[in-house]
Design an enzyme around this catalytic site. Structure first.
Site, short mmCIF file in Angstrom:
data_model
loop_
_atom_site.label_atom_id
_atom_site.label_comp_id
_atom_site.label_asym_id
_atom_site.label_seq_id
_atom_site.Cartn_x
_atom_site.Cartn_y
_atom_site.Cartn_z
N ASP A 117 0.84 -1.20 0.00
CA ASP A 117 0.00 0.00 0.00
C ASP A 117 0.88 1.26 0.00
O ASP A 117 1.85 1.35 0.75
CB ASP A 117 -0.84 -0.04 1.28
CG ASP A 117 -1.92 1.00 1.33
OD1 ASP A 117 -2.88 0.89 0.55
OD2 ASP A 117 -1.83 1.91 2.17
N GLU A 131 1.84 -0.04 -4.70
CA GLU A 131 0.82 0.93 -5.10
C GLU A 131 1.47 2.30 -5.24
O GLU A 131 2.09 2.81 -4.32
CB GLU A 131 -0.30 1.03 -4.06
CG GLU A 131 -1.42 1.93 -4.57
CD GLU A 131 -2.28 2.56 -3.47
OE1 GLU A 131 -1.89 2.55 -2.30
OE2 GLU A 131 -3.34 3.09 -3.84
C1 NOJ Z 1 -4.58 2.94 -0.51
C2 NOJ Z 1 -5.71 2.00 -0.55
O1 NOJ Z 1 -5.85 1.51 -1.85
C3 NOJ Z 1 -6.93 2.75 -0.06
O2 NOJ Z 1 -8.09 2.00 -0.20
C4 NOJ Z 1 -6.70 3.13 1.37
O3 NOJ Z 1 -7.77 3.96 1.82
C5 NOJ Z 1 -5.40 3.91 1.54
N1 NOJ Z 1 -4.32 3.29 0.85
C6 NOJ Z 1 -5.03 3.99 2.98
O4 NOJ Z 1 -4.42 2.83 3.38
#
Ligand code: NOJ
Length: 532
Positions: free
Chosen positions: A200, A263
């Protein structure tokens, strides 16, 4: 076919939002046993690996991205035994499992944070980012989080703590103890047989240690979230972040053939997350298609730019939807959703597919009373949220769309179109979007040009068609995608006199056709093999 390829290079990855995939317990919320019960469906799609959004212990303020115990399964999803059974059943079907790993923050209910905030001299004080008030007595910097202001004052210790997401304080990755604890988390799941992680917000792990203010950005005008009111030059993409990413990668590498997805916002630095020696993410997630206007020339520009910017040896990846964005069928329309499906399955690189897109699920309007997304409430005053793209999977035309047995209400409402848009109905219809998905995955699997071939876009007078060639050794296929709602006639005779149609998005076309005047119908995509 090249045999030096790793499994994640030739895999189709399917992204499951566990709350919404399948509910085995009847409480209206998806769970692990539900996912296990659907593995035959997933295998029938031809997908190779599943990525699950977080399943760990959590108060669910951000639906699992706010973690209280990284090594425990959220009882809402089941038990560790359920998880182990899921792994076993995935293995039995020769599939793989990727988990979400959330390094940047924890829930404020996590015992680490409770200990950290207990006193200035807590042994865990430096596990989080604490800072004295700024000169005016206010927050230490102007930093802004996804869910509003990112500093909160803690009266009992007289300092502010950083949280780029509401109720989720940021971990301090400059502390060696944090690094060690989080590497331990990876090891815990790797030991359980997990094949990799989607990390993430990987670019946000490290923040500027001088806490400098960030400049104002005009991007706020395009995005609805105040997070975009600043240019994140001190909270994103810091040089030391790469040191951490390499540490994570080393841990995975110690276990052999595992994969790390990162990500990343579509930032210019995305490519740097492959690592200078390809020693960071195997797949820094490429979300560009989610943010590109759905027009042939715009999509072509993005694909060309991305493909040519890849560092030597780096493997591409693509996706068109995820749990944070509007679904592809809502963004591009239900007809073009089939074209998007063909695009994703014929581009060079690993496709990552969001659950339900294979049947053309669309965003579901959710009243603010039923809104569950904290970001919707906190950052957008209840006007906008990510819930519409997170609704329960539509399995059949029965109660609760076969997602969950009544009488419980499902955690988010079922889409109103579930009686016609569902897996059971589309499985019976040979020309459904679901069958297109199955055929595309099968075509990709059996066609080396599509799985591993090079990519080259083909020039035309602008006419709403995006066409490209995929070549492997001496063999090639051509893909022509009509982004418009009108017939187009293409002259592809420079490639070969004729083309053998391998697949059309309409699933009604095959045979050899002359390439000098190839007709592509409104909203149609075709894959063909040039023949002399
Ligand atoms: C990215 C995630 O894809 C999202 O859903 C989340 O709210 C944020 N990171 C916080 O972890």
């Amino acid at each position: 076919m090249r045999n030096d390829l790793r499994w994640w290079q030739t895999a189709v990855i399917y992204h499951i939002y566990p709350l919404s995939f399948s509910d085995s317990s009847g409480d209206g919320i998806g769970d692990l046993a539900g996912i296990t019960s659907r593995l035959d469906y997933l295998r029938s799609l031809g997908v190779d690996a599943l990525w699950l959004s977080p399943i760990y212990a959590s108060p669910m303020v951000d639906h699992g991205y706010d973690i209280t115990d990284h090594k425990a399964i959220n009882p809402m999803f089941g038990t560790l035994a359920d998880f182990e059974r899921l792994v076993e059943e995935i293995r039995r079907r020769d599939m793989r499992l990727i988990l979400d790993f959330v390094p940047g923050h924890t829930s404020d209910q996590h015992v680490w944070f409770q200990e950290s905030r207990a006193s200035l001299d807590s042994p865990k004080r430096d596990w989080y980012v604490w800072r004295d008030p700024g000169p005016e007595g206010g927050p230490p910097s102007n930093w802004m989080g996804y869910f509003g202001p990112s500093w909160t004052y803690d009266a009992s210790t007289g300092q502010y703590y950083l949280h780029q997401h509401a109720s989720m304080p940021d971990l301090n990755w400059r502390s060696p103890a944090v690094l060690e604890a989080m590497l331990g988390v990876l090891a815990f799941w790797l030991d359980k047989g997990v094949d990799g992680f989607r990390v993430d917000l990987i670019a946000a792990i490290i923040k500027d240690d001088q806490f400098r203010d960030e400049p104002v950005s005009t991007a706020y005008l395009e995005h609805r979230n105040p997070y975009y009111s600043l240019e994140h030059i001190h909270t994103l993409d810091q040089a030391q972040t790469h040191d951490v990413v390499r540490e994570l990668r080393r841990k995975l590498d110690a276990y052999g053939d595992r994969v790390m997805l990162g990500e990343l916002d579509p930032i210019p630095g995305l490519m740097s997350y492959y690592g200078a020696a390809l020693d960071e993410c195997h797949l820094p997630l490429n979300l560009h298609l989610q943010n590109t206007p759905w027009q042939a020339d715009a999509v072509r520009r993005v694909v060309d730019a991305y493909d040519s910017a890849l560092p030597p040896g780096a493997w591409p990846n693509w996706n068109v939807s995820n749990h944070d964005q509007s679904r592809v069928a809502s963004r591009v329309g239900v007809h073009q959703a089939r074209v998007a499906q063909m695009l994703l399955m014929t581009l060079r690189g690993t496709p990552i597919w969001y659950y339900g897109d294979e049947i053309g699920m669309t965003d579901v309007q959710i009243s603010s009373v039923r809104m569950r997304d904290a970001m919707g409430h906190l950052a957008h005053g209840g006007i906008f949220s990510r819930d519409p793209a997170r609704t329960p999977m539509q399995w059949d035309a029965g109660p609760n769309a076969g997602f969950s047995a009544p009488p419980e209400e499902t955690w988010l409402p079922i889409a109103p179109d579930y009686e016609t848009v569902n897996v059971a109905v589309q499985s019976e219809d040979p020309r459904s979007q679901l069958n297109l998905f199955r055929q595309l995955v099968a075509l990709r699997r059996e066609t080396p040009e599509l799985r591993v071939g090079t990519y080259r876009s083909i020039d035309f007078e602008p006419n709403g068609v995006f066409a490209y060639e995929r070549r492997h050794l001496d063999a090639r296929v051509v893909v022509a995608l009509n982004f418009r709602d009108a017939d187009q006639c293409l002259d592809l005779a420079s490639l070969a006199p004729d083309g053998d149609v391998l697949l059309s998005t309409e699933l009604d076309r095959s045979g050899v056709e002359p390439l000098s005047g190839l007709k592509v119908r409104p909203n149609e995509g075709v894959v063909l093999r040039p023949v002399s």
